[in-house]
Design a protein around this motif. Sequence first.
Motif, PDB file in Angstrom:
ATOM      1  N   PHE A 101       0.830  -1.213   0.000  1.00 11.04           N
ATOM      2  CA  PHE A 101       0.000   0.000   0.000  1.00 11.04           C
ATOM      3  C   PHE A 101       0.858   1.255   0.000  1.00 11.04           C
ATOM      4  CE2 PHE A 101      -4.680  -0.533   0.922  1.00 11.04           C
ATOM      5  CZ  PHE A 101      -4.759  -1.776   0.316  1.00 11.04           C
ATOM      6  N   TYR A 102       1.979   1.157   0.725  1.00  8.22           N
ATOM      7  CA  TYR A 102       2.840   2.336   0.752  1.00  8.22           C
ATOM      8  C   TYR A 102       3.469   2.566  -0.623  1.00  8.22           C
ATOM      9  CZ  TYR A 102       6.425   5.622   2.214  1.00  8.22           C
ATOM     10  OH  TYR A 102       7.210   6.744   2.321  1.00  8.22           O
ATOM     11  N   THR A 103       3.763   1.492  -1.316  1.00  9.26           N
ATOM     12  CA  THR A 103       4.325   1.616  -2.654  1.00  9.26           C
ATOM     13  C   THR A 103       3.311   2.235  -3.619  1.00  9.26           C
ATOM     14  OG1 THR A 103       5.693  -0.337  -2.237  1.00  9.26           O
ATOM     15  CG2 THR A 103       5.394   0.326  -4.545  1.00  9.26           C
ATOM     16  N   TYR A 104       2.051   1.841  -3.448  1.00  7.54           N
ATOM     17  CA  TYR A 104       0.995   2.328  -4.359  1.00  7.54           C
ATOM     18  C   TYR A 104       0.130   3.382  -3.687  1.00  7.54           C
ATOM     19  CZ  TYR A 104       2.224  -1.727  -7.199  1.00  7.54           C
ATOM     20  OH  TYR A 104       2.896  -2.659  -7.959  1.00  7.54           O
ATOM     21  N   LYS A 105       0.710   4.145  -2.781  1.00  8.53           N
ATOM     22  CA  LYS A 105      -0.096   5.107  -2.017  1.00  8.53           C
ATOM     23  C   LYS A 105      -0.665   6.224  -2.883  1.00  8.53           C
ATOM     24  CE  LYS A 105       3.752   8.045  -0.442  1.00  8.53           C
ATOM     25  NZ  LYS A 105       4.803   7.403  -1.241  1.00  8.53           N
ATOM     26  N   ASP A 106      -0.037   6.499  -4.007  1.00  8.70           N
ATOM     27  CA  ASP A 106      -0.508   7.596  -4.857  1.00  8.70           C
ATOM     28  C   ASP A 106      -1.497   7.130  -5.920  1.00  8.70           C
ATOM     29  OD1 ASP A 106       1.072   9.442  -3.499  1.00  8.70           O
ATOM     30  OD2 ASP A 106       2.836   8.903  -4.711  1.00  8.70           O
ATOM     31  N   VAL A 138      -5.780   3.039  -3.782  1.00  9.75           N
ATOM     32  CA  VAL A 138      -5.361   3.240  -2.375  1.00  9.75           C
ATOM     33  C   VAL A 138      -5.972   4.518  -1.830  1.00  9.75           C
ATOM     34  CG1 VAL A 138      -3.401   3.589  -0.837  1.00  9.75           C
ATOM     35  CG2 VAL A 138      -3.245   1.942  -2.721  1.00  9.75           C
ATOM     36  N   ARG A 139      -5.942   5.554  -2.635  1.00 11.12           N
ATOM     37  CA  ARG A 139      -6.480   6.828  -2.175  1.00 11.12           C
ATOM     38  C   ARG A 139      -7.978   6.757  -2.016  1.00 11.12           C
ATOM     39  NH1 ARG A 139      -3.207  11.262  -2.650  1.00 11.12           N
ATOM     40  NH2 ARG A 139      -5.009  12.622  -3.055  1.00 11.12           N
ATOM     41  N   MET A 191      -6.883   5.873   2.713  1.00 11.88           N
ATOM     42  CA  MET A 191      -5.531   5.370   2.899  1.00 11.88           C
ATOM     43  C   MET A 191      -5.107   5.376   4.374  1.00 11.88           C
ATOM     44  SD  MET A 191      -2.035   6.643   1.048  1.00 11.88           S
ATOM     45  CE  MET A 191      -2.180   8.296   1.736  1.00 11.88           C
ATOM     46  N   GLU A 192      -5.419   6.458   5.084  1.00  7.07           N
ATOM     47  CA  GLU A 192      -4.977   6.560   6.483  1.00  7.07           C
ATOM     48  C   GLU A 192      -5.579   5.472   7.348  1.00  7.07           C
ATOM     49  OE1 GLU A 192      -4.842   9.786  10.158  1.00  7.07           O
ATOM     50  OE2 GLU A 192      -5.613  10.392   8.190  1.00  7.07           O
ATOM     51  N   SER A 243      -6.790   2.676   6.303  1.00  7.30           N
ATOM     52  CA  SER A 243      -6.283   1.364   5.842  1.00  7.30           C
ATOM     53  C   SER A 243      -4.942   1.057   6.492  1.00  7.30           C
ATOM     54  CB  SER A 243      -6.152   1.366   4.313  1.00  7.30           C
ATOM     55  OG  SER A 243      -7.421   1.485   3.714  1.00  7.30           O
ATOM     56  N   PHE A 244      -4.054   2.052   6.515  1.00  4.23           N
ATOM     57  CA  PHE A 244      -2.761   1.822   7.180  1.00  4.23           C
ATOM     58  C   PHE A 244      -2.937   1.506   8.670  1.00  4.23           C
ATOM     59  CE2 PHE A 244      -0.744   4.028   3.479  1.00  4.23           C
ATOM     60  CZ  PHE A 244       0.198   3.049   3.209  1.00  4.23           C
TER      61      PHE A 244
END
Length: 868
Positions: free
Chosen positions: A627-632, A636-637, A641-642, A644-645
């Motif tokens: 998810f961090y890799t595809y955060k943009d 994910v957005r 995102m927040e 989800s993390f």
Amino acid sequence: MPVMALLAAKLLMFLSVISGKPGSAAALDNCVFLGEEEKNSLYEDGDVVVGGLFPLHYIFNDYSDSSLHIYFSSRGLRWMQTMTFAIKEINQRSDLLPQIKLGFHIRDSCNDIPVSLRAALLLVNGQPESVSGDESPGKHNGSNLGCAAINRTVSSVIIGDAASGVSMALLQSLGSFHIPLVSYFASCSCLSNQKEFPTFMRTMPSDTFQVRALARLVSYFSWTWVGVIGVESDYARFAIQLFLQESVQYGVCAAYTYFYPVVLSQHALDELLDVIQMSSSKVIINFSSESEMQRILREVQRRNISGLQWIASEAWATAKSLWEKSADLLMGTLGFAIRRAAVIPGLKQHLTCLSPSHIHESAFLAEFWEETFKCRLNGSVNSHSHGVGSDLDRPLCEGTEDLSDVYSPYSDVTQLRVSYNVYKAVYLVAHALQDMSNCKVGKGPFSHGTCADPKSFKPWQLIHYMKRANFSALGEKINFDQNGDPIAYYDLLNWQKRPDGSLHLVKVGFYDASMLTGRSLVINDSAIQWPVGKQVCSLDSCPPGSRIVRRKGEPICCYDCVPCAEGEVSNMTECLRCSEDTWPNNERNLCIPKTIEYLSYHEFMGILLCVASLLGACLSISIIATFYTYKDTALVRANNMELSFLLLVFLVVCFLVGLLFIGKPSDWLCRIRYPAFGISFALCISCLLAKTAVVLMAFRATLPGSNVMKWFGAKQQRASVLLGTAVQVIICLIWLLTSPPHATSNTHYHSATIIIECVTGSEVGFWCVLGYIGILACMCFVMAFLARKLPDNFNEARFITFSMLIFFAVWVTFIPVYVSTAGKYTVAVHIFAVLASAFGLLFCIFAPKCYILMLKPEKNSKKHIMQR
């Protein structure tokens, strides 16, 4: 006449009167010879005359033909001759009583109380009995002797008698005279009472020691079920009473105890043999003399009873005369005999230097000669029939008879036991007189330091020195205890048969009372022949895991075996409960530590759950990385995102919480485990609840004029997660402060296992934590269910709904399983529920997203997501 002699004379007249009454004292008349008085006793004058009483005859009533039999005892004659030998030996010594000559006055006691009492009174009176007082002094032919016919020195000490009952009667009768009585064969423990018998001493050990030896003997051979019989006498009564008391500590029981009369009628024999035959015990201890034993063996032989193991008391342990007609019955007999003298120098020659020219000196010797060689001497005074027709029918003795040509107990010096006691008794008197002679005026033991005259003393003065005698005889140290008893030492004899059929008394052990209890009895097993096997009433011991229950009304050796209760071990006699942390082994004879049970990292189930927990945590971390890799990206957005993390981080915590349930529980681990579980799941469900709310609010915000998202922005979402979790934290704090979870050892669920587990402390606290998670899950499910059909190409509410369904399925199943299991399986169920629900959330919510991110990147666009 001295006062003592006057009293004796009056008692003697009384005995003469009662003996004249029909049937009152038949034995008294039948045991007295009808010859000259000086030949009815053995007398030799001296400065000090030592009296002697020996059972030279035994009286036996034969009820089969109503006749009275009198048997001559060659063994008793040997005892008598040993006394004369010892006195002559002392008189020849220059180091012992050099200024004093010892004499002797010996009479036949016939092993009968009236006869013994009459003989004793004649000894202390110093005069021969007077049948008629009409004879003038100096006229002493025949049996009518005047009171002053022969002047004899009074005996101030008597060596005798052999029987305990006879000795007691003599002591009670002669008590007023204070005459010392030294017995060589009376062993009754009752005679050790110095208050009742202050003038009694003996060279024969007390039965107290013999009984201890017998109790240890039967215990040694595992004969715990024995018959005990004895003649109706003080000797047997006291001995059996002592044996029954002593045997208890060795676990020996009496199958029966039976006393039979001294005069054994056929009826009495029948009763005795019936008792022996009906008993299951084959080991019999008999306290009697050889005369009673002879009658018993004759009846045993007549009934053809075999397989009996006889245990002899010392009274007949060396009675070889019993072997002649009952060898097969007595093979293997065991018995304790008093200490044997290897040899008394000169005694053999003294006994055998008899010839027809010497035997006329005594009626006793004449009778012995006639009985041994079955002939009749000229001028014989022997009038006893001895139950074998008339002695007048016997041929005259030829004068060539020789004792070396025949066997006789009289001349047998291979077993000098009682004879040795007689020898020591004479030397006891001699050493007491020697100590009296050594007394110095002014330092004497009597009033004002006076001493006694060794040639003219009072009997009580002699007993004073006898009590303190300490000397050696034939290399043996002789001393006496405060009761006048010698230190006990017995030889254990086994009756064995020689190739020629004769008896061989084999010493197979010994008992030494001076040694420590554990070493006092020594037995050479290899030398013993023909002992019977174990004799028990019940099993030797109960099998492991059972206890002894005594049978009501039966001896303590008779019992049944009852299994012990669960958790108990047996020590063969009783059941003992194991402690809380121990449990019986398979044999149930030892408590061993209980098996400690908890879910360990070292067992398969623990390893499997640990791997699953780590796998779940690793998958969550990998998804976080993805998810961090595809955060943009749009996907994910679009899925908050927040949150989800946060959800993924909390899932990592949920997976790792499972590790807190593995390993040995402790108080601190228990207090972390449950709050960590409750708070981590509250965080996860609160995140899901916030995400579901965001979905609903997002579609609500698309309606014209709606500004809902203004009130549910990022800050409000984080606050809702914290608020939802705060309630759980408060519940956990209250739980920890009131009744916190703690480790405990559970021994109730499985008796052989100690389950180390965490108890909740407060069931209310645990179910409140679990219930609050359920409330959050229900709220989340309801909201997700309502948002499942909202128009969106990627509606996250549907996945949250599926995850909640899985969550509910897991925890609804968990509750009954959790309640019904125990131990490590309860913990395993709990971990499984945690992992299953966490995996359900992880896969239902994040698997579809990862699928698109990794495998379908073309769908990771705003256009695709917004497509209806």
